[in-house]
Design a protein around this motif. Structure first.
Motif, PDB file in Angstrom:
ATOM      1  N   LEU A  15      -3.649  -0.144   0.157  1.00  0.00           N
ATOM      2  CA  LEU A  15      -2.532  -0.393   1.067  1.00  0.00           C
ATOM      3  C   LEU A  15      -2.378  -1.879   1.385  1.00  0.00           C
ATOM      4  O   LEU A  15      -1.256  -2.373   1.529  1.00  0.00           O
ATOM      5  CB  LEU A  15      -2.704   0.402   2.366  1.00  0.00           C
ATOM      6  N   GLU A  16      -3.488  -2.586   1.494  1.00  0.00           N
ATOM      7  CA  GLU A  16      -3.441  -4.011   1.838  1.00  0.00           C
ATOM      8  C   GLU A  16      -3.157  -4.909   0.630  1.00  0.00           C
ATOM      9  O   GLU A  16      -2.984  -6.114   0.791  1.00  0.00           O
ATOM     10  CB  GLU A  16      -4.753  -4.435   2.511  1.00  0.00           C
ATOM     11  N   SER A  17      -3.097  -4.323  -0.557  1.00  0.00           N
ATOM     12  CA  SER A  17      -2.848  -5.125  -1.767  1.00  0.00           C
ATOM     13  C   SER A  17      -1.424  -5.677  -1.796  1.00  0.00           C
ATOM     14  O   SER A  17      -1.136  -6.607  -2.548  1.00  0.00           O
ATOM     15  CB  SER A  17      -3.124  -4.307  -3.033  1.00  0.00           C
ATOM     16  N   GLU A  18      -0.554  -5.117  -0.983  1.00  0.00           N
ATOM     17  CA  GLU A  18       0.831  -5.594  -0.870  1.00  0.00           C
ATOM     18  C   GLU A  18       1.093  -6.031   0.562  1.00  0.00           C
ATOM     19  O   GLU A  18       0.614  -5.401   1.502  1.00  0.00           O
ATOM     20  CB  GLU A  18       1.816  -4.480  -1.253  1.00  0.00           C
ATOM     21  N   LYS A  19       1.865  -7.074   0.718  1.00  0.00           N
ATOM     22  CA  LYS A  19       2.124  -7.607   2.057  1.00  0.00           C
ATOM     23  C   LYS A  19       3.161  -6.791   2.820  1.00  0.00           C
ATOM     24  O   LYS A  19       3.019  -6.572   4.014  1.00  0.00           O
ATOM     25  CB  LYS A  19       2.583  -9.076   1.974  1.00  0.00           C
ATOM     26  N   SER A  20       4.206  -6.331   2.141  1.00  0.00           N
ATOM     27  CA  SER A  20       5.239  -5.586   2.857  1.00  0.00           C
ATOM     28  C   SER A  20       4.844  -4.117   2.972  1.00  0.00           C
ATOM     29  O   SER A  20       4.168  -3.572   2.093  1.00  0.00           O
ATOM     30  CB  SER A  20       6.598  -5.715   2.162  1.00  0.00           C
ATOM     31  N   GLY A  21       5.272  -3.490   4.047  1.00  0.00           N
ATOM     32  CA  GLY A  21       4.975  -2.087   4.267  1.00  0.00           C
ATOM     33  C   GLY A  21       5.519  -1.200   3.166  1.00  0.00           C
ATOM     34  O   GLY A  21       4.851  -0.281   2.703  1.00  0.00           O
ATOM     35  N   GLU A  22       6.781  -1.484   2.728  1.00  0.00           N
ATOM     36  CA  GLU A  22       7.398  -0.677   1.679  1.00  0.00           C
ATOM     37  C   GLU A  22       6.597  -0.742   0.383  1.00  0.00           C
ATOM     38  O   GLU A  22       6.323   0.279  -0.245  1.00  0.00           O
ATOM     39  CB  GLU A  22       8.842  -1.140   1.405  1.00  0.00           C
ATOM     40  N   LYS A  23       6.237  -1.955  -0.001  1.00  0.00           N
ATOM     41  CA  LYS A  23       5.490  -2.132  -1.258  1.00  0.00           C
ATOM     42  C   LYS A  23       4.083  -1.545  -1.167  1.00  0.00           C
ATOM     43  O   LYS A  23       3.525  -1.095  -2.159  1.00  0.00           O
ATOM     44  CB  LYS A  23       5.425  -3.618  -1.620  1.00  0.00           C
ATOM     45  N   SER A  24       3.508  -1.548   0.038  1.00  0.00           N
ATOM     46  CA  SER A  24       2.172  -0.963   0.178  1.00  0.00           C
ATOM     47  C   SER A  24       2.224   0.549  -0.027  1.00  0.00           C
ATOM     48  O   SER A  24       1.267   1.136  -0.548  1.00  0.00           O
ATOM     49  CB  SER A  24       1.542  -1.320   1.524  1.00  0.00           C
ATOM     50  N   ILE A  25       3.339   1.184   0.343  1.00  0.00           N
ATOM     51  CA  ILE A  25       3.495   2.618   0.102  1.00  0.00           C
ATOM     52  C   ILE A  25       3.603   2.877  -1.396  1.00  0.00           C
ATOM     53  O   ILE A  25       3.001   3.821  -1.923  1.00  0.00           O
ATOM     54  CB  ILE A  25       4.710   3.192   0.866  1.00  0.00           C
ATOM     55  N   LEU A  26       4.329   2.039  -2.113  1.00  0.00           N
ATOM     56  CA  LEU A  26       4.380   2.164  -3.581  1.00  0.00           C
ATOM     57  C   LEU A  26       2.998   1.922  -4.183  1.00  0.00           C
ATOM     58  O   LEU A  26       2.586   2.629  -5.113  1.00  0.00           O
ATOM     59  CB  LEU A  26       5.390   1.182  -4.179  1.00  0.00           C
ATOM     60  N   ALA A  27       2.282   0.939  -3.656  1.00  0.00           N
ATOM     61  CA  ALA A  27       0.935   0.638  -4.156  1.00  0.00           C
ATOM     62  C   ALA A  27       0.021   1.847  -4.039  1.00  0.00           C
ATOM     63  O   ALA A  27      -0.852   2.066  -4.884  1.00  0.00           O
ATOM     64  CB  ALA A  27       0.349  -0.558  -3.403  1.00  0.00           C
ATOM     65  N   LEU A  28       0.229   2.645  -2.995  1.00  0.00           N
ATOM     66  CA  LEU A  28      -0.554   3.862  -2.810  1.00  0.00           C
ATOM     67  C   LEU A  28      -0.449   4.761  -4.044  1.00  0.00           C
ATOM     68  O   LEU A  28      -1.460   5.266  -4.531  1.00  0.00           O
ATOM     69  CB  LEU A  28      -0.056   4.608  -1.569  1.00  0.00           C
ATOM     70  N   PHE A  29       0.755   4.944  -4.565  1.00  0.00           N
ATOM     71  CA  PHE A  29       0.933   5.847  -5.703  1.00  0.00           C
ATOM     72  C   PHE A  29       0.432   5.234  -7.010  1.00  0.00           C
ATOM     73  O   PHE A  29      -0.065   5.955  -7.879  1.00  0.00           O
ATOM     74  CB  PHE A  29       2.391   6.318  -5.774  1.00  0.00           C
ATOM     75  N   TYR A  30       0.509   3.907  -7.130  1.00  0.00           N
ATOM     76  CA  TYR A  30      -0.128   3.249  -8.281  1.00  0.00           C
ATOM     77  C   TYR A  30      -1.650   3.370  -8.170  1.00  0.00           C
ATOM     78  O   TYR A  30      -2.346   3.544  -9.165  1.00  0.00           O
ATOM     79  CB  TYR A  30       0.298   1.780  -8.377  1.00  0.00           C
ATOM     80  N   GLY A  31      -2.148   3.288  -6.937  1.00  0.00           N
ATOM     81  CA  GLY A  31      -3.580   3.478  -6.710  1.00  0.00           C
ATOM     82  C   GLY A  31      -4.025   4.883  -7.080  1.00  0.00           C
ATOM     83  O   GLY A  31      -5.089   5.073  -7.674  1.00  0.00           O
ATOM     84  N   LEU A  32      -3.216   5.881  -6.733  1.00  0.00           N
ATOM     85  CA  LEU A  32      -3.530   7.258  -7.131  1.00  0.00           C
ATOM     86  C   LEU A  32      -3.600   7.374  -8.649  1.00  0.00           C
ATOM     87  O   LEU A  32      -4.484   8.040  -9.195  1.00  0.00           O
ATOM     88  CB  LEU A  32      -2.487   8.232  -6.582  1.00  0.00           C
ATOM     89  N   ASP A  33      -2.668   6.706  -9.327  1.00  0.00           N
ATOM     90  CA  ASP A  33      -2.674   6.727 -10.793  1.00  0.00           C
ATOM     91  C   ASP A  33      -3.988   6.163 -11.335  1.00  0.00           C
ATOM     92  O   ASP A  33      -4.575   6.723 -12.263  1.00  0.00           O
ATOM     93  CB  ASP A  33      -1.482   5.932 -11.341  1.00  0.00           C
ATOM     94  N   ASP A  34      -4.451   5.094 -10.738  1.00  0.00           N
ATOM     95  CA  ASP A  34      -5.743   4.528 -11.154  1.00  0.00           C
ATOM     96  C   ASP A  34      -6.877   5.526 -10.923  1.00  0.00           C
ATOM     97  O   ASP A  34      -7.740   5.708 -11.783  1.00  0.00           O
ATOM     98  CB  ASP A  34      -6.035   3.225 -10.392  1.00  0.00           C
ATOM     99  N   TRP A  35      -6.872   6.175  -9.763  1.00  0.00           N
ATOM    100  CA  TRP A  35      -7.925   7.142  -9.432  1.00  0.00           C
ATOM    101  C   TRP A  35      -7.889   8.323 -10.398  1.00  0.00           C
ATOM    102  O   TRP A  35      -8.912   8.704 -10.964  1.00  0.00           O
ATOM    103  CB  TRP A  35      -7.745   7.592  -7.986  1.00  0.00           C
ATOM    104  N   PHE A  36      -6.704   8.895 -10.608  1.00  0.00           N
ATOM    105  CA  PHE A  36      -6.582  10.068 -11.477  1.00  0.00           C
ATOM    106  C   PHE A  36      -7.026   9.767 -12.906  1.00  0.00           C
ATOM    107  O   PHE A  36      -7.488  10.650 -13.622  1.00  0.00           O
ATOM    108  CB  PHE A  36      -5.146  10.585 -11.514  1.00  0.00           C
ATOM    109  N   ASN A  37      -6.852   8.518 -13.315  1.00  0.00           N
ATOM    110  CA  ASN A  37      -7.181   8.119 -14.684  1.00  0.00           C
ATOM    111  C   ASN A  37      -8.507   7.371 -14.774  1.00  0.00           C
ATOM    112  O   ASN A  37      -8.749   6.637 -15.723  1.00  0.00           O
ATOM    113  CB  ASN A  37      -6.023   7.304 -15.271  1.00  0.00           C
ATOM    114  N   ASN A  38      -9.352   7.588 -13.764  1.00  0.00           N
ATOM    115  CA  ASN A  38     -10.731   7.088 -13.745  1.00  0.00           C
ATOM    116  C   ASN A  38     -10.848   5.577 -13.873  1.00  0.00           C
ATOM    117  O   ASN A  38     -11.754   5.072 -14.527  1.00  0.00           O
ATOM    118  CB  ASN A  38     -11.563   7.802 -14.820  1.00  0.00           C
ATOM    119  N   ARG A  39      -9.944   4.869 -13.202  1.00  0.00           N
ATOM    120  CA  ARG A  39     -10.009   3.401 -13.186  1.00  0.00           C
ATOM    121  C   ARG A  39     -10.486   2.888 -11.817  1.00  0.00           C
ATOM    122  O   ARG A  39     -10.274   1.723 -11.490  1.00  0.00           O
ATOM    123  CB  ARG A  39      -8.640   2.814 -13.542  1.00  0.00           C
TER     124      ARG A  39
END
Length: 190
Positions: free
Chosen positions: A70-94
């Protein structure tokens, strides 16, 4: 924390997460950890106490990762998008600190305990409430209306939870990324 206690927690977490809490007995934890039964019982009153300790340990690891995403992005909107990119990393064992993906340890563990007011189910519920609060804090950065903040928090949280379940149950490793168009639309991002 005592080194042997930590080894017991880490070993139990690895076994519970990969096989399920009810599929793993204390003797398997002892065998894998190389620690004596007497030592285990000097730290934990029983298996449920050990399960609670693994939930607390995983909570710390998961929440640190989640906050970093969540903190990887400065804006609140982008941090919400970062959450789903983060999930993609988790699901794909990264995300090595979260171990190979086997779903949400808290969802999996809660599903194995039918008594809704058990300390284990309560801990799982509290973890989910904390994650929801972190999402809500980010949404509050770009939405002023409290009702809209709550509605958007519910949407994002449910999409996140659904993506986790889809990634585990259906094997859809792209479930996190699949949420991004919907999130982009309801956040009015381009």
């Amino acid at each position: 924390m005592n080194e042997k206690k930590l080894v017991l927690i880490q070993t139990a977490l690895q076994l519970f997460y990969s096989k399920g809490v009810n599929s793993v007995g204390i003797n398997e934890v002892l065998k894998q950890s190389g620690i004596a039964k007497k030592t285990l019982y000097s730290h934990f009153s029983g298996k449920d106490d050990l399960v609670l300790a693994t939930l607390q340990y995983r909570d710390g690891i998961f929440n640190q990762w989640f906050n970093e995403v969540l903190e990887s992005e400065k804006s609140g909107e982008k941090s919400i998008l970062a959450l789903f990119y983060g999930l993609d990393d988790w699901f794909n064992n990264r995300v090595p600190e979260l171990s190979p993906f086997r779903g949400c340890f808290f969802i999996n563990t809660a599903a194995e305990y039918s008594v809704t007011d058990s300390p284990i189910r309560q801990y799982c519920r509290s973890h989910k409430q904390e994650i929801r609060a972190l999402i809500k804090n980010k949404i509050s950065l770009f939405i002023d209306d409290p009702k809209e903040v709550n509605t958007l928090t519910d949407m994002v949280f449910m999409l996140k939870e659904g993506a986790i379940v889809s990634a585990l149950v259906e094997g859809n490793k792209n479930a996190g990324k699949a949420c991004i168009p919907a999130v982009t639309r309801f956040l009015n991002l381009k």
